[in-house]
Design a protein around this motif. Structure first.
Motif, PDB file in Angstrom:
ATOM      1  N   THR A   9       0.844  -1.186   0.000  1.00 23.39           N
ATOM      2  CA  THR A   9       0.000   0.000   0.000  1.00 23.39           C
ATOM      3  C   THR A   9       0.880   1.237   0.000  1.00 23.39           C
ATOM      4  OG1 THR A   9      -1.648  -1.224   1.273  1.00 23.39           O
ATOM      5  CG2 THR A   9      -1.894   1.172   1.204  1.00 23.39           C
ATOM      6  N   THR A  10       0.610   2.137  -0.929  1.00 23.75           N
ATOM      7  CA  THR A  10       1.362   3.385  -0.977  1.00 23.75           C
ATOM      8  C   THR A  10       0.928   4.275   0.186  1.00 23.75           C
ATOM      9  OG1 THR A  10      -0.252   4.557  -2.343  1.00 23.75           O
ATOM     10  CG2 THR A  10       1.448   3.262  -3.518  1.00 23.75           C
ATOM     11  N   ALA A  11       1.691   5.319   0.425  1.00 24.76           N
ATOM     12  CA  ALA A  11       1.361   6.248   1.511  1.00 24.76           C
ATOM     13  C   ALA A  11       0.010   6.916   1.287  1.00 24.76           C
ATOM     14  CB  ALA A  11       2.456   7.293   1.652  1.00 24.76           C
ATOM     15  N   SER A  12      -0.414   7.007   0.026  1.00 21.72           N
ATOM     16  CA  SER A  12      -1.713   7.623  -0.269  1.00 21.72           C
ATOM     17  C   SER A  12      -2.858   6.615  -0.248  1.00 21.72           C
ATOM     18  CB  SER A  12      -1.665   8.344  -1.621  1.00 21.72           C
ATOM     19  OG  SER A  12      -1.340   7.422  -2.648  1.00 21.72           O
ATOM     20  N   GLY A  13      -2.536   5.355   0.104  1.00 17.93           N
ATOM     21  CA  GLY A  13      -3.581   4.355   0.279  1.00 17.93           C
ATOM     22  C   GLY A  13      -3.901   3.508  -0.940  1.00 17.93           C
ATOM     23  N   GLU A  14      -3.136   3.655  -2.010  1.00 18.12           N
ATOM     24  CA  GLU A  14      -3.369   2.858  -3.215  1.00 18.12           C
ATOM     25  C   GLU A  14      -2.568   1.560  -3.154  1.00 18.12           C
ATOM     26  OE1 GLU A  14      -2.362   5.326  -6.558  1.00 18.12           O
ATOM     27  OE2 GLU A  14      -3.322   7.058  -5.604  1.00 18.12           O
ATOM     28  N   GLU A  15      -3.138   0.509  -3.729  1.00 18.33           N
ATOM     29  CA  GLU A  15      -2.419  -0.770  -3.798  1.00 18.33           C
ATOM     30  C   GLU A  15      -1.437  -0.715  -4.967  1.00 18.33           C
ATOM     31  OE1 GLU A  15      -2.800  -3.440  -1.530  1.00 18.33           O
ATOM     32  OE2 GLU A  15      -3.768  -1.761  -0.514  1.00 18.33           O
ATOM     33  N   GLN A  16      -0.230  -1.194  -4.740  1.00 11.63           N
ATOM     34  CA  GLN A  16       0.785  -1.211  -5.788  1.00 11.63           C
ATOM     35  C   GLN A  16       1.479  -2.567  -5.802  1.00 11.63           C
ATOM     36  OE1 GLN A  16       3.774   1.897  -5.653  1.00 11.63           O
ATOM     37  NE2 GLN A  16       5.123   0.744  -6.984  1.00 11.63           N
ATOM     38  N   SER A  17       1.531  -3.161  -6.970  1.00 12.67           N
ATOM     39  CA  SER A  17       2.244  -4.416  -7.132  1.00 12.67           C
ATOM     40  C   SER A  17       3.741  -4.138  -7.170  1.00 12.67           C
ATOM     41  CB  SER A  17       1.821  -5.103  -8.433  1.00 12.67           C
ATOM     42  OG  SER A  17       2.690  -6.193  -8.699  1.00 12.67           O
ATOM     43  N   LEU A  18       4.503  -4.976  -6.495  1.00 15.68           N
ATOM     44  CA  LEU A  18       5.955  -4.829  -6.570  1.00 15.68           C
ATOM     45  C   LEU A  18       6.498  -5.292  -7.920  1.00 15.68           C
ATOM     46  CD1 LEU A  18       7.167  -5.676  -2.955  1.00 15.68           C
ATOM     47  CD2 LEU A  18       6.778  -3.446  -4.012  1.00 15.68           C
ATOM     48  N   ARG A  19       5.624  -5.809  -8.788  1.00 21.16           N
ATOM     49  CA  ARG A  19       6.032  -6.141 -10.165  1.00 21.16           C
ATOM     50  C   ARG A  19       6.563  -4.899 -10.876  1.00 21.16           C
ATOM     51  NH1 ARG A  19       6.655 -11.045 -11.132  1.00 21.16           N
ATOM     52  NH2 ARG A  19       5.117 -12.473 -10.381  1.00 21.16           N
ATOM     53  N   SER A  20       6.115  -3.722 -10.435  1.00 23.38           N
ATOM     54  CA  SER A  20       6.591  -2.486 -11.067  1.00 23.38           C
ATOM     55  C   SER A  20       8.097  -2.285 -10.847  1.00 23.38           C
ATOM     56  CB  SER A  20       5.805  -1.273 -10.567  1.00 23.38           C
ATOM     57  OG  SER A  20       5.902  -1.160  -9.166  1.00 23.38           O
ATOM     58  N   TYR A  21       8.689  -3.063  -9.937  1.00 17.33           N
ATOM     59  CA  TYR A  21      10.131  -2.999  -9.692  1.00 17.33           C
ATOM     60  C   TYR A  21      10.859  -4.205 -10.279  1.00 17.33           C
ATOM     61  CZ  TYR A  21       8.848   0.713  -6.536  1.00 17.33           C
ATOM     62  OH  TYR A  21       8.341   1.877  -6.025  1.00 17.33           O
ATOM     63  N   GLU A  22      10.157  -5.010 -11.039  1.00 15.84           N
ATOM     64  CA  GLU A  22      10.745  -6.227 -11.594  1.00 15.84           C
ATOM     65  C   GLU A  22      12.007  -5.894 -12.388  1.00 15.84           C
ATOM     66  OE1 GLU A  22       9.109 -10.440 -13.294  1.00 15.84           O
ATOM     67  OE2 GLU A  22       7.858  -8.665 -13.511  1.00 15.84           O
ATOM     68  N   GLY A  23      13.065  -6.669 -12.145  1.00 19.36           N
ATOM     69  CA  GLY A  23      14.332  -6.465 -12.833  1.00 19.36           C
ATOM     70  C   GLY A  23      15.261  -5.490 -12.129  1.00 19.36           C
ATOM     71  N   GLN A  24      14.792  -4.867 -11.056  1.00 15.77           N
ATOM     72  CA  GLN A  24      15.636  -3.947 -10.301  1.00 15.77           C
ATOM     73  C   GLN A  24      16.245  -4.643  -9.083  1.00 15.77           C
ATOM     74  OE1 GLN A  24      14.299  -0.023  -9.299  1.00 15.77           O
ATOM     75  NE2 GLN A  24      12.789   0.010 -10.953  1.00 15.77           N
ATOM     76  N   VAL A  25      17.333  -4.091  -8.614  1.00 15.37           N
ATOM     77  CA  VAL A  25      17.905  -4.475  -7.330  1.00 15.37           C
ATOM     78  C   VAL A  25      17.229  -3.582  -6.295  1.00 15.37           C
ATOM     79  CG1 VAL A  25      20.008  -4.507  -5.926  1.00 15.37           C
ATOM     80  CG2 VAL A  25      20.099  -5.185  -8.344  1.00 15.37           C
ATOM     81  N   LEU A  26      16.794  -4.168  -5.196  1.00 19.75           N
ATOM     82  CA  LEU A  26      16.054  -3.425  -4.179  1.00 19.75           C
ATOM     83  C   LEU A  26      16.714  -3.555  -2.810  1.00 19.75           C
ATOM     84  CD1 LEU A  26      12.461  -4.670  -5.108  1.00 19.75           C
ATOM     85  CD2 LEU A  26      13.555  -2.537  -5.839  1.00 19.75           C
ATOM     86  N   LEU A  27      16.591  -2.493  -2.036  1.00 18.30           N
ATOM     87  CA  LEU A  27      16.940  -2.541  -0.621  1.00 18.30           C
ATOM     88  C   LEU A  27      15.656  -2.185   0.124  1.00 18.30           C
ATOM     89  CD1 LEU A  27      19.303  -3.054   1.338  1.00 18.30           C
ATOM     90  CD2 LEU A  27      19.588  -0.561   1.454  1.00 18.30           C
ATOM     91  N   ILE A  28      15.084  -3.181   0.799  1.00 16.29           N
ATOM     92  CA  ILE A  28      13.814  -3.012   1.499  1.00 16.29           C
ATOM     93  C   ILE A  28      14.122  -2.813   2.980  1.00 16.29           C
ATOM     94  CG2 ILE A  28      11.600  -4.084   2.051  1.00 16.29           C
ATOM     95  CD1 ILE A  28      11.830  -5.615  -0.625  1.00 16.29           C
ATOM     96  N   VAL A  29      13.587  -1.729   3.545  1.00 17.65           N
ATOM     97  CA  VAL A  29      13.949  -1.311   4.897  1.00 17.65           C
ATOM     98  C   VAL A  29      12.698  -0.960   5.701  1.00 17.65           C
ATOM     99  CG1 VAL A  29      15.401   0.270   6.233  1.00 17.65           C
ATOM    100  CG2 VAL A  29      15.976  -0.207   3.846  1.00 17.65           C
ATOM    101  N   ASN A  30      12.615  -1.446   6.949  1.00 15.82           N
ATOM    102  CA  ASN A  30      11.558  -0.963   7.846  1.00 15.82           C
ATOM    103  C   ASN A  30      12.123   0.243   8.590  1.00 15.82           C
ATOM    104  OD1 ASN A  30      13.109  -3.104   9.331  1.00 15.82           O
ATOM    105  ND2 ASN A  30      11.844  -2.440  11.040  1.00 15.82           N
TER     106      ASN A  30
END
Length: 159
Positions: A9-30
């Motif tokens: 969920t984005t900060a504005s409350g919309e659902e977003q698939s992480l597929r939009s980051y497919e092929g990228q290197v990610l650093l996921i942080v809490n």
């Protein structure tokens, strides 16, 4: 299964698939705004700027499960990150990372890269997960690991 199979969920409350980051290197942080590690936002932004053009992104997930250090609303968190640290990477809606309401993405991350002595629980704010271009977790970093200390591992993955 990979991180790309999850929706957040984005900060504005919309659902977003992480597929939009497919092929990228990610650093996921809490993350948290009122934590001793909060200044790591600066280093995370520096990593984002350093590697963004090579297919890298930081994804931040605010969490209020550790010492009530993220009490703000999603809107307040966005404002804080933007004005205090100039954050331009995505800061999503607040999530739980542990317990019965833990976000499914975090359940996957914890299973994929357990912490010390095989513990899956997130111990504190700013636990980091490095994800390769295939959406697979390659490393888990403790909160005290600075973003700059992760740069060499990101460099290997982005080529």
């Amino acid at each position: 299964m990979s991180v790309y199979d999850f929706t957040v969920t984005t900060a504005s409350g919309e659902e977003q698939s992480l597929r939009s980051y497919e092929g990228q290197v990610l650093l996921i942080v809490n993350t948290a705004s009122k934590c001793g590690f909060t200044p790591q936002y600066k280093g995370l932004q520096e990593l984002h700027e350093q590697f963004a053009d090579k297919g890298f992104s930081v994804l931040a997930f605010p969490c209020n499960q550790f010492g009530n250090q993220e009490p703000g609303t999603n809107e307040q968190i966005q404002e804080f990150c933007s004005t205090t640290y100039g954050v331009s990477f995505p800061v999503f809606a607040k999530v739980d990372v542990n317990g019965p309401a833990a976000h499914p993405l975090y359940e996957y991350l914890k299973r994929s890269a357990p912490g010390m002595l095989g513990s899956e629980a997130i111990k504190w704010n700013f636990t980091k997960f490095l994800v390769d271009r295939n959406g697979e977790v390659v490393e888990r970093y403790a909160p005290q690991t600075t973003p700059s200390a992760i740069a060499k591992d990101i460099e290997k993955l982005v080529g």
